[in-house]
Design an enzyme around this catalytic site. Structure first.
Site: not given
Length: 363
Positions: A17, A279
């Site tokens: 986060h 990613e």
């Protein structure tokens, strides 16, 4: 323009986060925006890392004698205090800053918290993954695969702009920069370089469990394994000792600053089903994905259905699951080719730019 992020990291919450908020803060800073962070100093916090990146952090204390009531939210315990207590701690800071935007990324906060701060800001944004509670916000982002805007229509005000899907994944610019190179080098798949990354915290030492399983797997003789761990991971020394005693050479790296490069150069990742999934997809990295928490199940299943990863739970059958996958790959490298193609279609790495543009246009 001034933006305040309300986000935490801890051994329980993990680091994802905070890291995605840092990504967004950097993109905003490049547009001349002043960014502040409000973070509670839980064990495993990333406050010094945020300050090291050049941002002001307003530190909220952990009250050791406070046992919060459940606020009706599944992840209430992540906050460490009640929402009312958190409002009390944050209000003097936010009222003094009078930000243009407040950006909230916290599973333990909902509309009860958000409504209290509407008078002190011009706009409020929520970053969520769960669609399990109501929000009082002007902009909402859920970057997960398979998520639809309609999942939130009953949970946000009618005027709220809803952004959903990995097209809006908050990735650092270096992932987009390396995307073309990473995809090009995968035109001839191989299995010489494996990355093992179980998240930034890995509080239950999933890394050690996977290493035990890998010791019993048949990997190509020239295959290198690199373990990547966060600086706040509590099992670093154990993993380093375990790696040094294994028959195969294992390289353990801690708190790396070149994650995109390492991923672009690897052939396969054994990784947790967290925010690093996007990613890996951006770079087209084939993934054997380990589900470590219930809130990861939905996204993991969606990625597997898309063909971008092969998922399994961290359990006693881990050795058999990994062994079967490596045998499958060794006999048919088309398995990797398919994951590369499917993963690369999930996100292009420009999500953060899209989100920031939406936020600036709305302002």
């Amino acid at each position: 323009m001034k933006v305040v992020f309300r986000v935490d990291a801890s051994l329980l919450i993990g680091s994802g986060h905070t890291m995605r908020c840092l990504t967004m803060a950097e993109a905003l800073r490049q547009q001349g925006v002043e960014c502040h962070f409000l973070c509670r100093n839980h064990k495993g916090h990333l406050i010094e890392q945020i300050r090291g990146a050049g941002y002001t952090v307003h530190e909220l204390p952990v009250e050791v004698d406070v046992f919060p009531e459940r606020d009706g939210l599944v992840h209430s315990a992540w906050l460490g205090v009640t929402q009312a207590h958190d409002v009390k701690d944050c209000q003097p800071i936010i009222s003094a800053l009078q930000p243009s935007w407040i950006i909230v990324d916290h599973y333990a906060l909902d509309c009860d918290w958000e409504e209290k701060f509407q008078p002190f800001c011009q706009h409020l944004m929520v970053i969520d993954d769960l669609a399990d509670r109501k929000h009082s916000c002007d902009l909402l982002l859920d970057q997960n695969l398979g998520r639809l805007a309609t999942d939130y229509t009953a949970l946000v005000p009618e005027h709220c702009t809803i952004l959903t899907g990995p097209i809006y994944a908050l990735l650092r610019s270096e992932f987009y920069d390396l995307r073309e190179y990473s995809l090009k080098r995968r035109s001839q798949p191989s299995l010489k370089n494996i990355i093992l990354n179980m998240g930034g915290v890995d509080k239950d030492n999933a890394t050690g469990k996977v290493l035990c399983a890998l010791e019993q797997c048949s990997l190509p003789q020239d295959c290198k394994v690199t373990v990547i761990m966060g600086a706040k991971a509590p099992w670093i020394e154990n993993v380093q000792a375990q790696a040094s005693s294994m028959s195969r050479l294992i390289d353990v790296k801690v708190n790396v600053s070149n994650m995109a490069t390492l991923m672009a150069e690897c052939d396969l990742v054994i990784g947790a089903a967290g925010s690093t999934s996007w990613e890996r997809c951006c770079l087209g990295v084939p993934t054997l994905m380990v589900v470590l928490a219930q809130n990861q199940v939905e996204a993991a299943k969606a990625l597997e259905a898309q063909g971008a990863a092969i998922c399994f739970m961290l359990e006693s059958k881990l050795v058999l699951a990994l062994q079967n996958q490596f045998l499958n790959i060794a006999n048919n490298y088309a398995v990797l080719t398919n994951m590369i193609e499917c993963a690369s279609r999930v996100t292009d790495g420009l999500g953060c730019k899209r989100v920031v543009n939406t936020l600036l246009e709305k302002f």
